[in-house]
Design a protein around this motif. Sequence first.
Motif, PDB file in Angstrom:
ATOM      1  N   SER A 169       0.855  -1.190   0.000  1.00 31.19           N
ATOM      2  CA  SER A 169       0.000   0.000   0.000  1.00 31.19           C
ATOM      3  C   SER A 169       0.886   1.233   0.000  1.00 31.19           C
ATOM      4  O   SER A 169       2.101   1.146   0.210  1.00 31.19           O
ATOM      5  CB  SER A 169      -0.935   0.004   1.219  1.00 31.19           C
ATOM      6  N   GLN A 202      -4.027  -5.337  -7.057  1.00 32.18           N
ATOM      7  CA  GLN A 202      -4.750  -6.283  -6.201  1.00 32.18           C
ATOM      8  C   GLN A 202      -3.779  -7.171  -5.416  1.00 32.18           C
ATOM      9  O   GLN A 202      -3.960  -8.377  -5.295  1.00 32.18           O
ATOM     10  CB  GLN A 202      -5.715  -7.124  -7.029  1.00 32.18           C
ATOM     11  N   LEU A 242     -15.691  -2.221   1.205  1.00 29.09           N
ATOM     12  CA  LEU A 242     -14.512  -1.710   0.498  1.00 29.09           C
ATOM     13  C   LEU A 242     -14.314  -2.549  -0.757  1.00 29.09           C
ATOM     14  O   LEU A 242     -13.418  -3.377  -0.856  1.00 29.09           O
ATOM     15  CB  LEU A 242     -13.280  -1.746   1.402  1.00 29.09           C
ATOM     16  N   GLY A 243     -15.195  -2.361  -1.711  1.00 33.57           N
ATOM     17  CA  GLY A 243     -15.096  -3.050  -2.988  1.00 33.57           C
ATOM     18  C   GLY A 243     -15.897  -4.336  -3.035  1.00 33.57           C
ATOM     19  O   GLY A 243     -16.184  -4.964  -2.018  1.00 33.57           O
ATOM     20  N   ASP A 298     -14.382   7.260   3.094  1.00 34.12           N
ATOM     21  CA  ASP A 298     -15.532   7.569   2.238  1.00 34.12           C
ATOM     22  C   ASP A 298     -16.802   6.900   2.768  1.00 34.12           C
ATOM     23  O   ASP A 298     -17.883   7.500   2.779  1.00 34.12           O
ATOM     24  CB  ASP A 298     -15.271   7.093   0.807  1.00 34.12           C
ATOM     25  N   TYR A 358     -17.129   1.167  -1.648  1.00 31.12           N
ATOM     26  CA  TYR A 358     -16.379   2.417  -1.496  1.00 31.12           C
ATOM     27  C   TYR A 358     -14.902   2.142  -1.717  1.00 31.12           C
ATOM     28  O   TYR A 358     -14.432   1.021  -1.516  1.00 31.12           O
ATOM     29  CB  TYR A 358     -16.585   3.002  -0.095  1.00 31.12           C
ATOM     30  N   LYS A 359     -14.177   3.183  -2.097  1.00 28.90           N
ATOM     31  CA  LYS A 359     -12.733   3.039  -2.292  1.00 28.90           C
ATOM     32  C   LYS A 359     -11.982   3.038  -0.962  1.00 28.90           C
ATOM     33  O   LYS A 359     -10.957   2.375  -0.821  1.00 28.90           O
ATOM     34  CB  LYS A 359     -12.207   4.158  -3.195  1.00 28.90           C
ATOM     35  N   THR A 360     -12.474   3.804   0.006  1.00 30.78           N
ATOM     36  CA  THR A 360     -11.793   3.903   1.296  1.00 30.78           C
ATOM     37  C   THR A 360     -12.801   3.851   2.430  1.00 30.78           C
ATOM     38  O   THR A 360     -13.989   4.174   2.253  1.00 30.78           O
ATOM     39  CB  THR A 360     -10.992   5.212   1.419  1.00 30.78           C
TER      40      THR A 360
END
Length: 324
Positions: A43, A77, A161-162, A192, A187-189
Amino acid sequence: MQSTWITRRAMLRMAAATAASISLPAMAQLGGGKKPLRVIVGSAAGGAADVIVRAMGPGIAAELKVPVVVDNRPGGQSVISLEALAAQPADGNTLLYIHSGYVATEVTQRLFDLDKSTIPLTRVGTSRIMLLVGGDSPFGSLGEMFDFARANPGKLHYGTLGDGGFEHLKMAQITTAAGVVATPVPYKTGTDAIKDLIGGSVDCYMAPAIFAKMYIPPKRVKALAIFDPQRWSDFPEVPTLREAGIEVDPLRYWGGYVARVGMPPEIVQRLSSMLGRVARLPEVRERFEGTGQEVDVEDDPEKFRSQIQGDKAWIIDAYRLIRT
């Protein structure tokens, strides 16, 4: 398909290099030479995983008497970080920090196999998980929320988260156990997701404890359940999932270190013990708490492997639920 092919190629490189990587000179070099210890993080800099690895860096450097270099390899990923590990010798000079999300990605995307490509070393931390609703939510309990969902199939919305991520899978397991149909909102994060939870755009969100500590005191969110087997002293009024009538196994987020497959057992044991000692240092514990995690060491590699396999088992079952 391309990512799958690249990963297989990397695994072939690992197999070809294993014999050379277990030599005695490699063992002597670990902690005794000038080669830095490289820790790969899948990350970007500044995230929770990056903060934890950097917090442990000085302690690791003091133990091994070599510099520690953090190598951020986000994206793909998690494949990019795993391939960066696969490209290095199995001599103990390169480690990878992984977390529970890697297991979900392995099952749902089938781009890599952690068991075939890595050796678990040490779990260093875990984070409690809570099911949150907005501060203005009409739901005061898990029972009330699921009563609404039963009366209104598909109208209860939960943040994830996805698609196919850790939160999506666990919530699918929970809603199935409750006998309700709910709708995931990706959501991406987490930030959010929390923002929309507070704003009322989503009904609930399975969140790490740091969000509870940030937003429950000012009453911007409420907690309906905790995913631990026991209640938490910080929020003793919040019931466990089982106390709320949901019969699913407890769960925490976790993070820890793995090495490339093929590393000699002597180095595995040395690194596992060392990482456990460093994680328990007071200054490291303080940094962990700043990310919402707790120092929670498992420095027996086989027990850490068992935890990873246990997560994989429930995730496989949950993945069937979201694909039926």
